[in-house]
Design an enzyme around this catalytic site. Structure first.
Site, PDB file in Angstrom:
ATOM      1  N   LYS A  93       0.875  -1.173   0.000  1.00  0.00           N
ATOM      2  CA  LYS A  93       0.000   0.000   0.000  1.00  0.00           C
ATOM      3  C   LYS A  93       0.910   1.220   0.000  1.00  0.00           C
ATOM      4  O   LYS A  93       1.735   1.379   0.899  1.00  0.00           O
ATOM      5  CB  LYS A  93      -0.886  -0.003   1.248  1.00  0.00           C
ATOM      6  CG  LYS A  93      -1.765   1.232   1.346  1.00  0.00           C
ATOM      7  CD  LYS A  93      -2.577   1.271   2.639  1.00  0.00           C
ATOM      8  CE  LYS A  93      -2.957   2.704   2.951  1.00  0.00           C
ATOM      9  NZ  LYS A  93      -3.488   2.860   4.304  1.00  0.00           N
ATOM     10  N   GLY A 134      -7.599   8.917  10.516  1.00  0.00           N
ATOM     11  CA  GLY A 134      -7.794   9.010  11.957  1.00  0.00           C
ATOM     12  C   GLY A 134      -8.846  10.006  12.400  1.00  0.00           C
ATOM     13  O   GLY A 134      -9.063  10.199  13.588  1.00  0.00           O
ATOM     14  N   ALA A 172      -9.388   5.269   5.048  1.00  0.00           N
ATOM     15  CA  ALA A 172      -9.187   6.429   5.930  1.00  0.00           C
ATOM     16  C   ALA A 172     -10.451   7.235   6.157  1.00  0.00           C
ATOM     17  O   ALA A 172     -11.198   7.540   5.240  1.00  0.00           O
ATOM     18  CB  ALA A 172      -8.105   7.358   5.412  1.00  0.00           C
ATOM     19  N   GLY A 173     -10.630   7.558   7.410  1.00  0.00           N
ATOM     20  CA  GLY A 173     -11.705   8.461   7.799  1.00  0.00           C
ATOM     21  C   GLY A 173     -13.011   7.784   8.184  1.00  0.00           C
ATOM     22  O   GLY A 173     -13.913   8.419   8.709  1.00  0.00           O
ATOM     23  N   ASN A 190      -9.087   1.141  10.235  1.00  0.00           N
ATOM     24  CA  ASN A 190      -8.139   0.851  11.311  1.00  0.00           C
ATOM     25  C   ASN A 190      -8.503   1.577  12.603  1.00  0.00           C
ATOM     26  O   ASN A 190      -8.943   0.959  13.572  1.00  0.00           O
ATOM     27  CB  ASN A 190      -6.709   1.197  10.884  1.00  0.00           C
ATOM     28  CG  ASN A 190      -5.694   0.912  11.976  1.00  0.00           C
ATOM     29  OD1 ASN A 190      -5.904   0.052  12.823  1.00  0.00           O
ATOM     30  ND2 ASN A 190      -4.610   1.640  11.998  1.00  0.00           N
ATOM     31  N   THR A 191      -8.393   2.927  12.592  1.00  0.00           N
ATOM     32  CA  THR A 191      -8.609   3.690  13.826  1.00  0.00           C
ATOM     33  C   THR A 191      -9.926   3.340  14.524  1.00  0.00           C
ATOM     34  O   THR A 191      -9.956   3.127  15.740  1.00  0.00           O
ATOM     35  CB  THR A 191      -8.587   5.203  13.520  1.00  0.00           C
ATOM     36  OG1 THR A 191      -7.308   5.527  12.978  1.00  0.00           O
ATOM     37  CG2 THR A 191      -8.817   6.024  14.776  1.00  0.00           C
TER      38      THR A 191
END
Lengths: 369, 256
Positions: free
Chosen positions: B98, B159, B185-186, B207-208
């Site tokens: 990635k 994040g 993301a986000g 992830n986050t």
């Protein structure tokens, strides 16, 4: 361009008068905001805001978990020399102090590196006093080359340098720079830095910026709490961080919160910052600069540091020696730069972090050169 | 309902939820989260890997049946990303990569230009390249041309948990790209993951939102369910929205 322009904007600004005007609803309004402006930050640093410490702490915790997760990054400091040509009234390395001066040979640096690397921590912070004859850039270059064989990341906390010297150290693998202004108040700065290169306020003030220009990945700043009026000093520290963030998008900005240890030496700091105020500042920094790393060193006690884990701290030193060397061979100079309060081993600090439900991070960088 | 598998490179995946290794309170949670979520691909920053560590190696927490997606987090240029990818392959992390090239640490926005350069070089070297980018259609088409395996547009900055702030731009990628679109993301909550999948995204990477939940294992499962629900809704062709309400018992029904 310099952060000094920002400082100048606040010359004559009446901090106590501003704090007088702060109301409860001001603090509540700021705590409801997502992005804080300069005056919002100052409101959180006010005595009035102390009443809102718990909601501040909760929000600080939440923001920190969002951006950093439940992690604490570990690093180890290594002092390679205590020779110093500066006369700083509060520092153990003061040229006027008759202490045993010592500088590590490259063989000794290697031995210290091997001993530290056994802990598994891959982030090393290299420190030295300021003595251009004894520890010239060429010596530092050799030390860094040696350390890079053992560590993924080497940062420096040494005397301020010209941008070209920062570049020389970056070229051999240094990726982070720590420079504390110690005190932003110019009069006090002059009164505690009596002679030597360090008495040049502006040269020091612009050092983090020169590091950012030299391409350092991380720039870490701070004021030594106790030297100046704490609330305005905390304000300028945060403002300095935001200035660097705004102007150097490629640089990660982080803050340290060094505080005078009352058990330390003969110097009596003119101001004191109690634990409650310390935590208030920590939370205010976090809310003002959500992405900034925040370090708290072993100057603080084990119990206090453990309690800070969930409040916004992201980086801890562990198992530190603040004399020269000290990891492989015992330091015989017996003249630390500051007294350590949290004397636990790396294993004990790691265990405490885990107990608090956080992950200790041993490595988070690679030099790709 | 029949669904095709998500194919990236030579591997086909049942799960359309990709996960990450960052921000967990303990690495022991990673295999549990993977089991609960059914995620078959997980990203890890090469900079976090320390295979020679005397104390902790993050790779040891990733089960063998889960595909490793090393990422180039920390890279500032195409050149650095390329070197990180090569190191990852040499370290035995496989051919997936990635690409994350970020020059702005304030908002962590990807640098599309450097990312394109790195993608072209690495695709030629046989990597399965998943570039993390700002959703930009002309760029996505160029990524297709240079051999990317997918396009990973951000929903909002890493994040931030702000969801699909770039929704309209992502919709254009989905409509016009041949490559799989993986929203990365986000994404802060399962409903946002479902939203991305309903739009027709091929997968999401989260992830986050999982790692920082009070219970990351249960949250992993919640995301898996949301991703499945969103995917099924997409396949079932969601009924068109309308500005006028349509009563089930029309007021004018008596006229018929």
């Amino acid at each position: 361009m310099s952060f000094n322009n920002v400082i100048k904007e606040f010359e004559g600004f009446d901090f106590p008068a501003f704090f007088e005007t702060v109301t409860d609803s001001d603090v509540e309004r700021v705590l409801g905001k997502e992005k804080l402006n300069n005056m919002d930050f100052l409101i959180l640093l006010s005595e009035k805001a102390a009443k809102f410490l718990e909601p501040m702490a909760r929000k600080s915790h939440q923001v920190t978990v969002q951006y950093f997760g439940r992690t604490i990054h570990l690093f180890v400091p290594l002092y390679i020399s205590n020779f110093c040509s500066n006369e700083c009234t509060y520092c153990g390395f003061n040229i006027k102090n008759s202490i045993k001066r010592r500088k590590l040979s490259l063989e000794e640096v290697e031995a210290e590196a091997v001993a530290i690397a056994k802990t598994g921590i891959q982030h090393l912070l290299l420190l030295t006093g300021e003595a251009h004859q004894v520890t010239p850039v060429s010596y530092l270059v050799d030390v860094v080359k040696c350390l890079k064989k053992h560590f993924a990341s080497v940062s420096i906390e040494i005397f301020p340098m010209d941008e070209c010297d920062y570049r020389s150290l970056k070229a051999v693998g240094v990726d982070g720079l720590t420079v504390f202004q110690e005190v932003y108040d110019k009069k006090i700065y002059k009164s505690v830095h009596l002679s030597g290169q360090k008495s040049d306020y502006l040269y020091r003030l612009n050092a983090p910026e020169r590091g950012a220009k030299a391409g350092y990945r991380n720039v870490n700043i701070g004021c030594l709490m106790g030297l100046g009026e704490p609330r305005s000093e905390a304000f300028f520290t945060g403002m300095h961080g935001r200035y660097l963030e705004d102007n150097y998008l490629h640089t990660e900005v982080s803050l340290s919160l060094p505080r005078f240890n009352p058990a330390e030496g003969d110097f009596v700091p003119p101001f004191t910052v109690n634990d409650k105020t310390f935590v208030q500042f920590l939370c205010a920094f976090r809310l003002f600069l959500p992405r900034a790393g925040i370090s708290v060193s072993t100057r603080e006690s084990a119990l206090f540091r453990d309690n800070l884990i969930s409040l916004g701290v992201t980086r801890y030193s562990a198992g530190s020696c603040t004399g020269v060397g000290g990891y492989a061979v015992e330091d015989h100079s017996q003249t630390p730069q500051f007294e350590i309060t949290d004397e636990r081993s790396v294993e004990d600090v790691v265990a405490a972090i885990v107990r608090h439900g956080y992950q200790p991070v041993y490595k988070d960088w690679d030099q790709i050169a | 309902m029949q669904d095709e598998k998500l194919t990236l490179g030579k591997i086909s995946f049942e799960s359309r939820l990709l996960t990450g290794t960052g921000k967990f309170s303990a690495n022991e949670l990673i295999p549990k989260m993977l089991a609960a979520s059914g995620s078959q691909m997980i990203t890890v920053a090469l900079r976090r890997i320390d295979s020679s560590s005397p104390v902790e190696n993050i790779l040891s927490y990733i089960p063998e049946n889960v595909t490793l997606l090393p990422n180039t987090s920390g890279a500032r240029t195409a050149d650095e990303a390329v070197r990180v990818a090569r190191i990852a392959r040499e370290a035995g992390c496989g051919d997936f990569i990635k690409i994350e090239v970020i020059t702005d640490v304030k908002y962590l926005m990807p640098d599309n230009i450097e990312t394109l350069k790195a993608t072209e070089i690495l695709a030629k070297e046989g990597f399965v390249v998943l570039p993390y980018v700002m959703p930009d259609l002309p760029l996505a088409k160029r990524l297709e041309d240079v051999g990317a395996a997918a396009v990973m547009p951000l929903g909002s900055p890493i994040g931030t948990n702000r969801g699909l702030e770039t929704k309209a731009m992502i919709a254009r990628l989905i409509e016009n790209c041949k490559l799989p679109i993986i929203v990365d993301a986000g994404i802060g909550r399962p409903s946002q993951a479902a939203e991305a999948m309903e739009m027709g995204a091929d997968a999401v990477l989260v992830n986050t939102a999982i790692a920082t939940a009070t219970d990351p294992v249960v949250m992993g499962e919640a995301f898996a369910l949301a991703v499945r629900a969103g995917r099924m809704a997409y396949l079932a062709k969601i009924a068109a929205e309308s500005h006028l309400s349509r009563a089930s018992s029309p007021l004018t029904g008596f006229l018929n």
